[in-house]
Motif scaffolding. Structure first.
Motif, PDB file in Angstrom:
ATOM      1  N   LEU A  51      34.819  54.382  80.600  1.00  0.00           N
ATOM      2  CA  LEU A  51      33.813  53.646  81.359  1.00  0.00           C
ATOM      3  C   LEU A  51      33.185  52.545  80.520  1.00  0.00           C
ATOM      4  CD1 LEU A  51      32.302  53.492  84.044  1.00  0.00           C
ATOM      5  CD2 LEU A  51      30.654  55.101  83.107  1.00  0.00           C
ATOM      6  N   GLN A  52      32.892  52.841  79.268  1.00  0.00           N
ATOM      7  CA  GLN A  52      32.307  51.835  78.377  1.00  0.00           C
ATOM      8  C   GLN A  52      33.281  50.680  78.150  1.00  0.00           C
ATOM      9  OE1 GLN A  52      29.238  51.675  77.405  1.00  0.00           O
ATOM     10  NE2 GLN A  52      29.544  49.814  76.228  1.00  0.00           N
ATOM     11  N   GLU A  53      34.539  50.981  77.919  1.00  0.00           N
ATOM     12  CA  GLU A  53      35.543  49.930  77.721  1.00  0.00           C
ATOM     13  C   GLU A  53      35.697  49.084  78.980  1.00  0.00           C
ATOM     14  OE1 GLU A  53      39.168  51.751  76.474  1.00  0.00           O
ATOM     15  OE2 GLU A  53      38.262  52.643  74.699  1.00  0.00           O
ATOM     16  N   THR A  54      35.652  49.729  80.140  1.00  0.00           N
ATOM     17  CA  THR A  54      35.783  49.006  81.401  1.00  0.00           C
ATOM     18  C   THR A  54      34.597  48.068  81.610  1.00  0.00           C
ATOM     19  OG1 THR A  54      36.970  50.881  82.320  1.00  0.00           O
ATOM     20  CG2 THR A  54      36.117  49.273  83.878  1.00  0.00           C
ATOM     21  N   LYS A  55      33.397  48.536  81.310  1.00  0.00           N
ATOM     22  CA  LYS A  55      32.203  47.689  81.445  1.00  0.00           C
ATOM     23  C   LYS A  55      32.310  46.458  80.549  1.00  0.00           C
ATOM     24  CE  LYS A  55      28.809  51.196  82.716  1.00  0.00           C
ATOM     25  NZ  LYS A  55      27.582  51.912  82.297  1.00  0.00           N
ATOM     26  N   GLU A  56      32.757  46.668  79.305  1.00  0.00           N
ATOM     27  CA  GLU A  56      32.892  45.544  78.380  1.00  0.00           C
ATOM     28  C   GLU A  56      33.931  44.545  78.867  1.00  0.00           C
ATOM     29  OE1 GLU A  56      33.751  47.309  74.618  1.00  0.00           O
ATOM     30  OE2 GLU A  56      31.742  48.147  74.397  1.00  0.00           O
ATOM     31  N   THR A  57      35.033  45.036  79.400  1.00  0.00           N
ATOM     32  CA  THR A  57      36.090  44.158  79.903  1.00  0.00           C
ATOM     33  C   THR A  57      35.608  43.353  81.103  1.00  0.00           C
ATOM     34  OG1 THR A  57      37.750  45.741  79.151  1.00  0.00           O
ATOM     35  CG2 THR A  57      38.461  44.090  80.757  1.00  0.00           C
ATOM     36  N   ILE A  58      34.904  43.997  82.004  1.00  0.00           N
ATOM     37  CA  ILE A  58      34.376  43.298  83.178  1.00  0.00           C
ATOM     38  C   ILE A  58      33.346  42.260  82.748  1.00  0.00           C
ATOM     39  CG2 ILE A  58      32.961  43.602  85.253  1.00  0.00           C
ATOM     40  CD1 ILE A  58      34.436  46.255  85.686  1.00  0.00           C
ATOM     41  N   HIS A  59      32.510  42.613  81.796  1.00  0.00           N
ATOM     42  CA  HIS A  59      31.504  41.671  81.312  1.00  0.00           C
ATOM     43  C   HIS A  59      32.159  40.435  80.708  1.00  0.00           C
ATOM     44  CE1 HIS A  59      27.697  40.241  79.818  1.00  0.00           C
ATOM     45  NE2 HIS A  59      28.200  40.151  78.590  1.00  0.00           N
ATOM     46  N   GLU A  60      33.200  40.636  79.907  1.00  0.00           N
ATOM     47  CA  GLU A  60      33.912  39.502  79.308  1.00  0.00           C
ATOM     48  C   GLU A  60      34.616  38.666  80.376  1.00  0.00           C
ATOM     49  OE1 GLU A  60      33.958  38.379  76.146  1.00  0.00           O
ATOM     50  OE2 GLU A  60      32.423  39.898  75.748  1.00  0.00           O
ATOM     51  N   ALA A  61      35.152  39.306  81.408  1.00  0.00           N
ATOM     52  CA  ALA A  61      35.872  38.571  82.444  1.00  0.00           C
ATOM     53  C   ALA A  61      34.926  37.752  83.313  1.00  0.00           C
ATOM     54  CB  ALA A  61      36.667  39.538  83.311  1.00  0.00           C
ATOM     55  N   THR A  62      33.697  38.228  83.508  1.00  0.00           N
ATOM     56  CA  THR A  62      32.757  37.515  84.385  1.00  0.00           C
ATOM     57  C   THR A  62      31.809  36.609  83.614  1.00  0.00           C
ATOM     58  OG1 THR A  62      31.228  39.383  84.303  1.00  0.00           O
ATOM     59  CG2 THR A  62      32.824  39.335  86.132  1.00  0.00           C
ATOM     60  N   LYS A  63      31.933  36.547  82.318  1.00  0.00           N
ATOM     61  CA  LYS A  63      31.033  35.734  81.505  1.00  0.00           C
ATOM     62  C   LYS A  63      31.078  34.252  81.868  1.00  0.00           C
ATOM     63  CE  LYS A  63      29.441  35.620  76.774  1.00  0.00           C
ATOM     64  NZ  LYS A  63      29.695  36.114  75.421  1.00  0.00           N
ATOM     65  N   PRO A  64      32.248  33.627  82.079  1.00  0.00           N
ATOM     66  CA  PRO A  64      32.263  32.212  82.471  1.00  0.00           C
ATOM     67  C   PRO A  64      31.541  31.953  83.808  1.00  0.00           C
ATOM     68  CG  PRO A  64      34.438  32.862  81.735  1.00  0.00           C
ATOM     69  CD  PRO A  64      33.611  34.107  81.829  1.00  0.00           C
ATOM     70  N   VAL A  65      31.703  32.840  84.750  1.00  0.00           N
ATOM     71  CA  VAL A  65      31.060  32.664  86.050  1.00  0.00           C
ATOM     72  C   VAL A  65      29.540  32.810  85.903  1.00  0.00           C
ATOM     73  CG1 VAL A  65      30.872  33.600  88.385  1.00  0.00           C
ATOM     74  CG2 VAL A  65      33.085  33.457  87.267  1.00  0.00           C
ATOM     75  N   GLN A  66      29.095  33.749  85.092  1.00  0.00           N
ATOM     76  CA  GLN A  66      27.673  33.936  84.878  1.00  0.00           C
ATOM     77  C   GLN A  66      27.045  32.708  84.218  1.00  0.00           C
ATOM     78  OE1 GLN A  66      27.315  37.521  82.592  1.00  0.00           O
ATOM     79  NE2 GLN A  66      27.773  38.856  84.331  1.00  0.00           N
ATOM     80  N   GLU A  67      27.769  32.095  83.287  1.00  0.00           N
ATOM     81  CA  GLU A  67      27.266  30.894  82.638  1.00  0.00           C
ATOM     82  C   GLU A  67      27.173  29.732  83.601  1.00  0.00           C
ATOM     83  OE1 GLU A  67      29.808  30.264  79.293  1.00  0.00           O
ATOM     84  OE2 GLU A  67      28.991  31.957  78.154  1.00  0.00           O
ATOM     85  N   GLN A  68      28.107  29.626  84.521  1.00  0.00           N
ATOM     86  CA  GLN A  68      28.083  28.555  85.520  1.00  0.00           C
ATOM     87  C   GLN A  68      26.928  28.770  86.500  1.00  0.00           C
ATOM     88  OE1 GLN A  68      31.880  28.392  87.420  1.00  0.00           O
ATOM     89  NE2 GLN A  68      32.856  27.294  85.733  1.00  0.00           N
ATOM     90  N   MET A  69      26.617  30.007  86.812  1.00  0.00           N
ATOM     91  CA  MET A  69      25.520  30.291  87.744  1.00  0.00           C
ATOM     92  C   MET A  69      24.177  29.966  87.127  1.00  0.00           C
ATOM     93  SD  MET A  69      26.919  31.348  90.531  1.00  0.00           S
ATOM     94  CE  MET A  69      25.645  32.197  91.429  1.00  0.00           C
ATOM     95  N   LYS A  70      24.056  30.045  85.809  1.00  0.00           N
ATOM     96  CA  LYS A  70      22.788  29.752  85.133  1.00  0.00           C
ATOM     97  C   LYS A  70      22.488  28.259  85.121  1.00  0.00           C
ATOM     98  CE  LYS A  70      22.742  33.776  82.145  1.00  0.00           C
ATOM     99  NZ  LYS A  70      22.773  34.248  80.753  1.00  0.00           N
ATOM    100  N   LYS A  71      23.505  27.431  85.223  1.00  0.00           N
ATOM    101  CA  LYS A  71      23.329  25.974  85.141  1.00  0.00           C
ATOM    102  C   LYS A  71      22.734  25.410  86.389  1.00  0.00           C
ATOM    103  CE  LYS A  71      26.909  25.113  81.812  1.00  0.00           C
ATOM    104  NZ  LYS A  71      28.125  24.416  81.518  1.00  0.00           N
TER     105      LYS A  71
END
Length: 71
Positions: A51-71
């Motif tokens: 579960l911890q590894e999955t959370k980290e992978t999802i976080h890394e995969a969605t990081k670009p989208v999260q950065e675009q939403m902050k702009k």
């Protein structure tokens, strides 16, 4: 043909207990029926790590989208 069948039967008889021990993460030549496996704690431990590894992978995969939403 007899030698093949004898070899197959003897190999299966020897490999079956070793396979049980391998699945339980105990020494291969120990008694496969002696110790009760602590399956619930092993499941919790393995799923927690997964579960911890999955959370980290999802976080890394969605990081670009999260950065675009902050702009």
């Amino acid at each position: 043909m007899k030698k093949f069948i004898y070899g197959f039967v003897i190999g299966a008889v020897l490999a079956f207990p070793m396979g049980i021990n391998f699945g339980k993460d105990v020494p291969l030549l120990s008694n496969p029926f002696a110790a009760k496996p602590d399956i619930p704690s092993r499941i919790v431990e393995r799923t927690g790590d997964l579960l911890q590894e999955t959370k980290e992978t999802i976080h890394e995969a969605t990081k670009p989208v999260q950065e675009q939403m902050k702009k």
